[in-house]
Design an enzyme around this catalytic site. Structure first.
Site, PDB file in Angstrom:
ATOM      1  N   ILE A 186      30.283  44.430  46.845  1.00  0.00           N
ATOM      2  CA  ILE A 186      30.734  43.589  45.734  1.00  0.00           C
ATOM      3  C   ILE A 186      30.300  42.141  45.920  1.00  0.00           C
ATOM      4  O   ILE A 186      29.759  41.512  45.009  1.00  0.00           O
ATOM      5  CB  ILE A 186      32.274  43.663  45.580  1.00  0.00           C
ATOM      6  CG1 ILE A 186      32.674  45.084  45.187  1.00  0.00           C
ATOM      7  CG2 ILE A 186      32.757  42.655  44.539  1.00  0.00           C
ATOM      8  CD1 ILE A 186      34.173  45.332  45.257  1.00  0.00           C
ATOM      9  N   HIS A 203       1.591  59.272  38.853  1.00  0.00           N
ATOM     10  CA  HIS A 203       0.880  58.053  39.224  1.00  0.00           C
ATOM     11  C   HIS A 203       0.750  57.169  38.000  1.00  0.00           C
ATOM     12  O   HIS A 203       0.429  57.676  36.930  1.00  0.00           O
ATOM     13  CB  HIS A 203      -0.511  58.406  39.757  1.00  0.00           C
ATOM     14  CG  HIS A 203      -1.348  57.218  40.115  1.00  0.00           C
ATOM     15  ND1 HIS A 203      -1.101  56.473  41.255  1.00  0.00           N
ATOM     16  CD2 HIS A 203      -2.384  56.617  39.480  1.00  0.00           C
ATOM     17  CE1 HIS A 203      -1.990  55.476  41.303  1.00  0.00           C
ATOM     18  NE2 HIS A 203      -2.769  55.541  40.241  1.00  0.00           N
TER      19      HIS A 203
END
Lengths: 470, 470
Positions: free
Chosen positions: A179, A432
């Site tokens: 956090i 790719h």
């Protein structure tokens, strides 16, 4: 004599609501008790509002890549902080209303504080109930020093951060867990001068020193980090003086993100007659959620061992099923998956580096600073390291700070959860140009160190089962 | 009598270079022949430069979300198109130099056009060679009508698009295959007035009508699409008149993306003594790449059945291994994975909807317009549909247009490549809040229709093998 319920669920957060979904399938004779606002930690003050702030911050941060792309005018962009925070609250309220709708159990719902009087007896608002089982899911709250209350909204936690209509120019963030890390970076990216304070060089729970060092260096380019003694806070004019050892700065506000504490006060866990640990919690079975042989089940981040939303939901689900079962069942917990939504995303999947320190493993890595697609997108920063058993090639875990790390982490999690080897992963198609090609490089580096080496990522066909283009 | 080579590789693109990597492991007695510029289609004019243009376009498009996030000044942003194109070329040249380095085979390299004289004989630059095997990987080029040559750079293909120092204000794109789609959206997002012409309602090869319709509606919000007869092009002042049926517009430039044609002219494939199809190609075995029983192997997009970079590399790899082997081996091809890098990403994984039309399947879907994380990030548009075998739950395929679809597609590809069921996928950890939760919703919807229904995504432990928190 009071009536006897089939079960009583204490806490209507993510875990309690998951339990509720199971309990409802079996009985109408139950209650769900909640103390304080309905709506989960996740939706009210956790996952959702933090991600809303992060998305705005990251969108603004995109401007730093604009000039290189050939986009002009980035210097004209500015953050309207009150508007950012207003959108956070607006959409958060939508998510909260969703969880409140989920928790609507009509007359089964009780607003109040529950107190256990024993393994089958609970008092709520002065009324006592017998229950064949009890599900405890009271959750946690941010750690907060009472002495800071006098500083008002100059000292914030995630409970109060998102309620602010605007924020100070200078903010100190205490703690670099998931956090603290997410919020420190988001606030810095929104143009706030952020100084983070940590008691050790540690971020998002990463245990692999190479990954941690890579992330740390990237973070230090975005905001100041001070590692030292626990910080103390004092009023200073309209601001706050933050002191840690020799380091002393004055800021407008402080965000405290030094962890969460379990909501056990007044819960009466001592009446269960079993030993409690130093957090005030009894031992429970992680796979059944049961406390000893008692008809008591614990779910959610009250138990800190897997304080993650998706695990809280699993625990509530298990607790709900087992509270209704004649014999509690053991459930296999999922592969561990923890993600910090800083950029690059920090993630731990399966076994951490630390957990494997004594095992005979191979490590494959990819440095994203040189990865093709990451360079194309100007997201070329980060490191992923994955761990596999040397003898078998079985993938055991990974740590990373990586572009689109949240997605790479899920891919690895699916593989680990199914016991796949490095070789089985290398057999999958990789398009790719994608970031997954970076992961493939790491897999190939691991594969090259395995005892059994393959000559190809592709499988040879068994002629009997040969299938064309399958 | 000329010398006899172990093999000769014709074509130094992605497939030829993959073959080269294998051949080199076994022999020094080979040649690799290339006609025209060295450097792969992928790096020179394909995957890489297109992705560079797309990333710039998407970065500029981000501004449309700024005001809602609370970021001001988006109207001040502008595209410096010459700068965008210059970065495309600069980074492209880096990638091209990488592939040229990979193809450096010293004296084994020949610049020239190869012509087969039979299954073991090749002529290059007037010199004839005998070869124990031949690998044919001459690739493809964009379809282009010779009549358009007189229009100069007013009619572009991907061979010439990235060479432009700037682009016209109005561009017509012919074809909505993966390339046309990606470029039409990217050019529109860069502020160019784009009109796309397609001969049917079809995009990125999607066969699922619901997914296609979703993507189509989203695209129509970004640029005009005309579906009709094949467009004809005529010079019109400094521009080009594009005519398709009743539709007639004048644009500054046209990008032709109506497919690619195999480089077979003068290659002498007829001398192999086997029948050739209407593209001029012989039949080949998809798993060995061999032409009949001849010592001739075909790899790459010359064979259009899997015209994808990663498949070209696999085919080169297989051809290289088999050209060196006494007996060619069958290799299992990977699960099909095709991705179009429009936004939301279009993808097909495993079996397409069309391929499953006669099978007893269940379909799970997720509409990303309502998905939590997608809403947080203002990426809430798209649809994913996945297909599983009703009797077993085995995941067979998926089609999607989805935020981060490229990553979701890889996750599904790993599952399908390993024969996983819907239930096995549901057993994996899914973090919160992530787009993968949307995929989980689709999986749950599929699971609910299966013959065998599970009571939980979690597995019950077998007590003998029970592992705590594994």
């Amino acid at each position: 004599m009071s009536e006897t319920l089939d079960t009583i669920i204490i806490g209507a957060g993510s875990a309690g609501l998951a339990a509720l979904r199971e309990v409802r399938k079996h009985t109408d004779n139950y209650r769900i008790v909640n103390d304080g606002p309905w709506g989960t930690t996740c939706a009210r003050v956790g996952c959702m509002p933090s991600k809303l702030l992060i998305e705005a911050a990251n969108a603004f941060h995109e401007r730093t890549s604009f000039d290189t792309f050939g986009i002009r005018g980035a210097a004209q962009l500015s953050v309207d902080l009150p508007a950012v925070l207003e959108r956070v609250r607006e959409l958060r309220d939508v998510f909260v209303s969703g969880t409140i709708k989920d928790s609507d159990a009509g007359d089964h719902q009780i607003n109040g504080r529950a107190e256990l009087l024993g393994p089958t007896r609970v008092r709520v608002n002065g009324k006592e109930w017998n229950a064949r089982s009890i599900i405890v899911a009271t959750g946690t709250r941010p750690r907060f020093d009472d002495a800071w209350r006098s500083l008002g909204n100059r000292v914030l936690t995630t409970d109060t951060l998102f309620e602010q209509t605007t924020l100070g120019r200078r903010i100190a963030v205490l703690g670099l867990g998931p956090i603290g890390l997410e919020m420190a970076q988001a606030l810095a990216r929104l143009g706030i001068e952020v100084t983070a304070f940590a008691t050790k060089k540690s971020a998002a729970g990463l245990s692999d020193p190479d990954v941690l060092n890579t992330l740390w260096s990237l973070l230090e380019q975005e905001f100041a980090i001070h590692v030292g003694d626990s910080a103390t806070l004092n009023a200073h004019g309209d601001g706050v003086e933050v002191v840690s050892g020799d380091k002393r700065i004055v800021v407008d506000q402080v965000l405290v993100a030094t962890g969460r504490v379990p909501n056990v006060e007044g819960l009466g866990l001592a009446t269960l007659g079993v030993p409690l640990d130093d957090r005030g919690l009894p031992k429970m079975d992680p796979n059944t959620r049961q406390v000893g042989a008692l008809p008591v089940f614990i779910a959610g981040d009250l138990d800190p061992s897997r304080a993650l939303l998706h695990e809280a939901v699993d625990e509530g689900h298990i607790a709900g099923m087992n509270a209704m079962a004649d014999t509690p069942q053991d459930f296999r917990r999922r592969t561990l998956l923890a993600i910090g939504f800083c950029q690059p995303n920090a993630a731990i999947v399966g076994k951490s580096f630390k957990a494997l320190v004594d095992q005979d493993i191979v490590i494959g890595h990819i440095d994203f600073s040189k990865q093709g697609r990451a360079r194309v997108a100007q997201q070329n920063a980060g490191l992923l390291r994955l761990y596999a058993e040397r003898s078998s090639g079985k993938l055991l875990g990974a740590e990373m700070c990586a572009p689109a790390g949240e997605h790479l982490a899920h891919l690895l999690a699916l593989a680990i959860n199914n016991g796949l080897t490095v070789q089985k992963m290398l057999n999958m198609p990789i398009y790719h140009p994608v970031l997954e090609e970076g992961l493939r490089t790491a897999l190939r580096r691991a594969a090259a160190q395995l005892e059994a080496k393959a000559i190809s990522d592709l499988d040879k066909c068994d002629l009997r089962t040969r299938s064309v283009m399958d």
